[in-house]
Design a protein around this motif. Structure first.
Motif, PDB file in Angstrom:
ATOM      1  N   ASN A  58      41.882  25.588  -8.787  1.00  0.00           N
ATOM      2  CA  ASN A  58      41.637  25.297  -9.412  1.00  0.00           C
ATOM      3  C   ASN A  58      40.349  24.616  -9.875  1.00  0.00           C
ATOM      4  OD1 ASN A  58      40.727  22.772  -8.598  1.00  0.00           O
ATOM      5  ND2 ASN A  58      42.075  21.279  -9.625  1.00  0.00           N
ATOM      6  N   THR A  59      39.401  25.423  -9.018  1.00  0.00           N
ATOM      7  CA  THR A  59      37.506  25.295  -9.148  1.00  0.00           C
ATOM      8  C   THR A  59      36.882  26.665  -9.683  1.00  0.00           C
ATOM      9  OG1 THR A  59      37.025  25.283  -7.020  1.00  0.00           O
ATOM     10  CG2 THR A  59      37.078  23.382  -7.205  1.00  0.00           C
ATOM     11  N   SER A  60      38.134  27.980  -9.666  1.00  0.00           N
ATOM     12  CA  SER A  60      37.891  28.852  -9.436  1.00  0.00           C
ATOM     13  C   SER A  60      38.053  29.480 -10.521  1.00  0.00           C
ATOM     14  CB  SER A  60      38.223  30.430  -8.491  1.00  0.00           C
ATOM     15  OG  SER A  60      37.421  29.616  -7.226  1.00  0.00           O
ATOM     16  N   LEU A  61      37.204  30.028 -11.413  1.00  0.00           N
ATOM     17  CA  LEU A  61      37.911  30.479 -12.635  1.00  0.00           C
ATOM     18  C   LEU A  61      37.555  32.222 -12.777  1.00  0.00           C
ATOM     19  CD1 LEU A  61      38.790  30.659 -15.937  1.00  0.00           C
ATOM     20  CD2 LEU A  61      36.736  30.346 -16.522  1.00  0.00           C
ATOM     21  N   ALA A  62      38.426  32.898 -12.770  1.00  0.00           N
ATOM     22  CA  ALA A  62      38.339  34.918 -12.591  1.00  0.00           C
ATOM     23  C   ALA A  62      38.214  35.603 -13.862  1.00  0.00           C
ATOM     24  CB  ALA A  62      39.859  34.985 -11.819  1.00  0.00           C
ATOM     25  N   VAL A  63      37.822  36.113 -14.027  1.00  0.00           N
ATOM     26  CA  VAL A  63      37.415  37.312 -14.994  1.00  0.00           C
ATOM     27  C   VAL A  63      36.838  38.548 -14.957  1.00  0.00           C
ATOM     28  CG1 VAL A  63      35.420  37.585 -17.741  1.00  0.00           C
ATOM     29  CG2 VAL A  63      36.343  35.269 -16.316  1.00  0.00           C
ATOM     30  N   VAL A  64      37.901  39.295 -15.685  1.00  0.00           N
ATOM     31  CA  VAL A  64      37.972  40.888 -15.806  1.00  0.00           C
ATOM     32  C   VAL A  64      36.661  41.517 -17.045  1.00  0.00           C
ATOM     33  CG1 VAL A  64      38.808  43.215 -16.061  1.00  0.00           C
ATOM     34  CG2 VAL A  64      40.104  41.608 -15.462  1.00  0.00           C
ATOM     35  N   ASP A  65      35.118  41.684 -16.542  1.00  0.00           N
ATOM     36  CA  ASP A  65      34.503  41.716 -17.136  1.00  0.00           C
ATOM     37  C   ASP A  65      33.450  43.484 -16.624  1.00  0.00           C
ATOM     38  OD1 ASP A  65      33.049  40.616 -14.910  1.00  0.00           O
ATOM     39  OD2 ASP A  65      32.470  39.570 -16.162  1.00  0.00           O
ATOM     40  N   HIS A  66      33.711  43.629 -15.731  1.00  0.00           N
ATOM     41  CA  HIS A  66      32.607  45.132 -15.200  1.00  0.00           C
ATOM     42  C   HIS A  66      32.928  46.458 -16.035  1.00  0.00           C
ATOM     43  CE1 HIS A  66      30.406  41.647 -13.621  1.00  0.00           C
ATOM     44  NE2 HIS A  66      29.494  42.301 -12.275  1.00  0.00           N
ATOM     45  N   VAL A  67      34.216  46.443 -14.697  1.00  0.00           N
ATOM     46  CA  VAL A  67      35.031  48.097 -15.197  1.00  0.00           C
ATOM     47  C   VAL A  67      35.134  48.418 -15.882  1.00  0.00           C
ATOM     48  CG1 VAL A  67      34.361  48.136 -12.260  1.00  0.00           C
ATOM     49  CG2 VAL A  67      36.922  47.553 -13.847  1.00  0.00           C
ATOM     50  N   ASN A  68      36.139  47.139 -16.942  1.00  0.00           N
ATOM     51  CA  ASN A  68      36.502  47.883 -17.996  1.00  0.00           C
ATOM     52  C   ASN A  68      36.383  48.788 -19.030  1.00  0.00           C
ATOM     53  OD1 ASN A  68      36.019  44.382 -18.588  1.00  0.00           O
ATOM     54  ND2 ASN A  68      35.884  45.421 -20.322  1.00  0.00           N
ATOM     55  N   SER A  69      36.760  48.485 -19.582  1.00  0.00           N
ATOM     56  CA  SER A  69      36.712  49.898 -20.338  1.00  0.00           C
ATOM     57  C   SER A  69      35.877  48.893 -21.913  1.00  0.00           C
ATOM     58  CB  SER A  69      37.513  51.342 -21.551  1.00  0.00           C
ATOM     59  OG  SER A  69      37.376  51.734 -22.811  1.00  0.00           O
ATOM     60  N   ILE A 111      32.679  39.273 -20.487  1.00  0.00           N
ATOM     61  CA  ILE A 111      31.042  38.380 -19.507  1.00  0.00           C
ATOM     62  C   ILE A 111      31.359  37.198 -18.657  1.00  0.00           C
ATOM     63  CG2 ILE A 111      29.217  39.320 -18.654  1.00  0.00           C
ATOM     64  CD1 ILE A 111      28.584  40.881 -21.398  1.00  0.00           C
ATOM     65  N   GLU A 112      31.182  37.345 -17.761  1.00  0.00           N
ATOM     66  CA  GLU A 112      31.846  36.271 -16.658  1.00  0.00           C
ATOM     67  C   GLU A 112      30.948  34.821 -17.505  1.00  0.00           C
ATOM     68  OE1 GLU A 112      30.259  36.229 -12.723  1.00  0.00           O
ATOM     69  OE2 GLU A 112      30.783  37.697 -13.089  1.00  0.00           O
ATOM     70  N   HIS A 113      29.401  34.885 -17.961  1.00  0.00           N
ATOM     71  CA  HIS A 113      28.564  34.258 -18.089  1.00  0.00           C
ATOM     72  C   HIS A 113      28.330  33.916 -19.164  1.00  0.00           C
ATOM     73  CE1 HIS A 113      27.769  35.105 -13.543  1.00  0.00           C
ATOM     74  NE2 HIS A 113      26.655  35.699 -14.468  1.00  0.00           N
ATOM     75  N   VAL A 114      29.829  34.234 -20.665  1.00  0.00           N
ATOM     76  CA  VAL A 114      29.184  34.323 -22.181  1.00  0.00           C
ATOM     77  C   VAL A 114      31.042  33.447 -21.710  1.00  0.00           C
ATOM     78  CG1 VAL A 114      29.998  35.305 -23.723  1.00  0.00           C
ATOM     79  CG2 VAL A 114      28.852  35.935 -22.759  1.00  0.00           C
ATOM     80  N   VAL A 115      31.778  33.917 -20.673  1.00  0.00           N
ATOM     81  CA  VAL A 115      33.094  33.203 -21.452  1.00  0.00           C
ATOM     82  C   VAL A 115      32.525  31.921 -20.608  1.00  0.00           C
ATOM     83  CG1 VAL A 115      35.552  33.523 -20.519  1.00  0.00           C
ATOM     84  CG2 VAL A 115      34.455  35.706 -21.270  1.00  0.00           C
TER      85      VAL A 115
END
Length: 472
Positions: A58-69, A111-115
């Motif tokens: 629960n200390t992790s948050l996963a985000v798709v941001d680098h390769v997506n269209s 983007i992870e650093h925005v989200v």
């Protein structure tokens, strides 16, 4: 009598599990980690091969941001087969290990650093690590964020700790009022130009001073984000009322009595009077003008009214050689006026400058204007939430009427990892953080600047001073 401590020393000591040797190595506890599909696959494979589970999922948050269209019409999987494999494997890993994932179709994606900040996932006093060098962004909240490698991600997920070596400390004090159309991007670019791309190597930077105090949280994030381009392994600012107000209504921020308890602790996060720093740097904000890079390193920058530097005037042999190579790659000549260099592309996006305040600055420049003929303009918001807010405020309509492509959120052309790629010889005015050779595409040429400066370049078709344009 207690020895005065810097904020960095306070953060590190409060998270030290054990000192490992007399050379500054410690076992550091990490409060939060943010994961993406690009830097995590090997870490998950290593955990699976070793039969290890996560210490605290629960200390992790996963985000798709680098390769997506980032095509305007959102799709679950882009056309790139390799990217699709990474996204699918990422989803599988998050499901197996019990990690919350903001996938491509999630309204919270970005983007992870925005989200992470807009969710209130990052709080003052935390230590945060992620497989991305711009994790320093979180320093704007009085947290200590830094990037790590894939093998470290595996260790972190399994133990919630990292082997860490203490850094030296640098204080950057910014005083004076920023001039018209001068932004935090110009401030940090001036710092990088002043101390060099390796000037903060081995240091954690604390930014302070009345100029910083007067900035919004989003402006502060830009500075902490790009501090890594000066070699810093960490950058942060003491949290204050501006930070607390930003966090108060965020989904994952403490509520009620927990908020009051947290606030009492956060208010102790500052460098003590008399605390000693290993290095001091002073910047007068009143002397800063709009900045733009001319070369292939973020420190190869000048004010927009200057000319391309002459490498022959550089006394340092290594820097002279680097400057010659940069001019050759960039297709520029020494003495050429910066404010008359034509562009083919204008890109506004990235974890540095794709938040709502950045987009408002762009709208103020392009409202009622059109992109110059022959220029392709792209605006990629930092998150789906930012995109939605921009549409609600009418900003998207302004961008579209001006001729910009209004795209979905993601890292996009910042690092050309998906289908947003420049061609050889293309010249791009960009609000991103890096201008290395090939960063936005093989043979492509990148000029870093603030979002407002990119907007000005888009409508004039050349690098120019945004202060020369009528801003609404």
């Amino acid at each position: 009598m207690n020895t005065p401590k810097t904020l960095y020393d306070k953060l590190i000591s409060s998270h030290t599990v054990r000192e490992l040797d007399d050379k500054g190595h410690i076992l550091l506890y990490i409060d939060r980690q943010v994961l993406n599909e690009y830097t995590s696959p090997q870490a998950f494979s290593g955990l699976r091969d070793a039969g290890r589970d996560l210490w605290r999922a629960n200390t992790s948050l996963a985000v798709v941001d680098h390769v997506n269209s980032t095509e305007p019409k959102r799709v679950a999987v882009g056309p790139d087969e390799g990217g699709a494999l990474q996204v699918n494997y990422f989803e599988k890993n998050c499901q197996q290990f019990g990690i919350e994932l903001f996938d491509i179709l999630d309204t919270r994606q970005g983007i992870e650093h925005v989200v992470a900040p807009e969710q209130g996932f990052i709080l003052p006093g935390m230590t945060v690590a992620a497989g991305d060098s711009h994790t320093t962004t979180y320093g704007a909240f009085g947290a200590f964020g830094f990037g790590i490698g894939t093998s470290e991600i595996e260790h972190l997920l399994a133990t919630q700790t990292l082997i860490y070596r203490k850094l030296k400390t640098m204080r950057v004090t910014v005083t004076g009022e920023l001039g018209l159309s001068i932004t935090s991007k110009d401030v940090v670019m001036e710092l990088i130009r002043k101390i060099g791309a390796a000037g903060a190597t081995g240091y954690a930077i604390e930014f302070c001073g009345p100029t910083i105090d007067a900035m919004s949280v989003e402006a502060r994030m830009t500075i902490c984000n790009m501090a890594v381009e000066a070699g810093a392994r960490g950058a942060f600012m003491a949290p204050d009322e501006v930070v607390y107000q930003y966090l108060k209504d965020k989904p994952r921020a403490p509520k009620g009595a927990l908020w009051e308890k947290a606030l009492n602790q956060w208010q102790q996060l500052y460098s003590d009077a008399g605390a000693l720093f290993d290095q001091e740097v002073a910047i007068n904000a009143q002397e800063i003008e709009p900045m733009v890079t001319w070369g292939t390193s973020p420190d190869q920058a000048v004010v927009i009214g200057a000319t391309v530097p002459d490498p022959a005037q550089e006394e340092d042999g290594v820097k002279r050689t680097s400057a010659k190579r940069a001019l050759l790659y960039m297709g520029l000549r020494a003495g050429e006026a910066m404010n008359n260099i034509p562009i083919t592309h204008a890109f506004i996006g990235s974890c540095t400058n794709a938040r709502i305040e950045d987009l408002r600055q762009v709208a103020a420049v392009v409202r009622g204007k059109r992109i110059a003929k022959g220029v392709r303009g792209m605006i990629v918001p930092g998150s789906s939430a930012v995109r939605s807010q921009a549409e609600q405020e009418g900003l998207a309509d302004i961008f579209i009427e001006a001729g910009f492509e209004w795209r979905q959120s993601g890292c996009s052309m910042c690092l050309a990892m998906n289908d947003d790629v420049l061609s050889p010889g293309d010249r791009c005015a960009s609000s991103t953080n890096r201008n290395f050779e090939g960063r936005q595409g093989a043979g492509a040429r990148t000029h870093l600047m603030s979002p407002a400066m990119v907007a000005a370049a888009a409508v004039t078709g050349r690098l120019c001073d945004v202060r020369d344009l009528e801003i609404s």
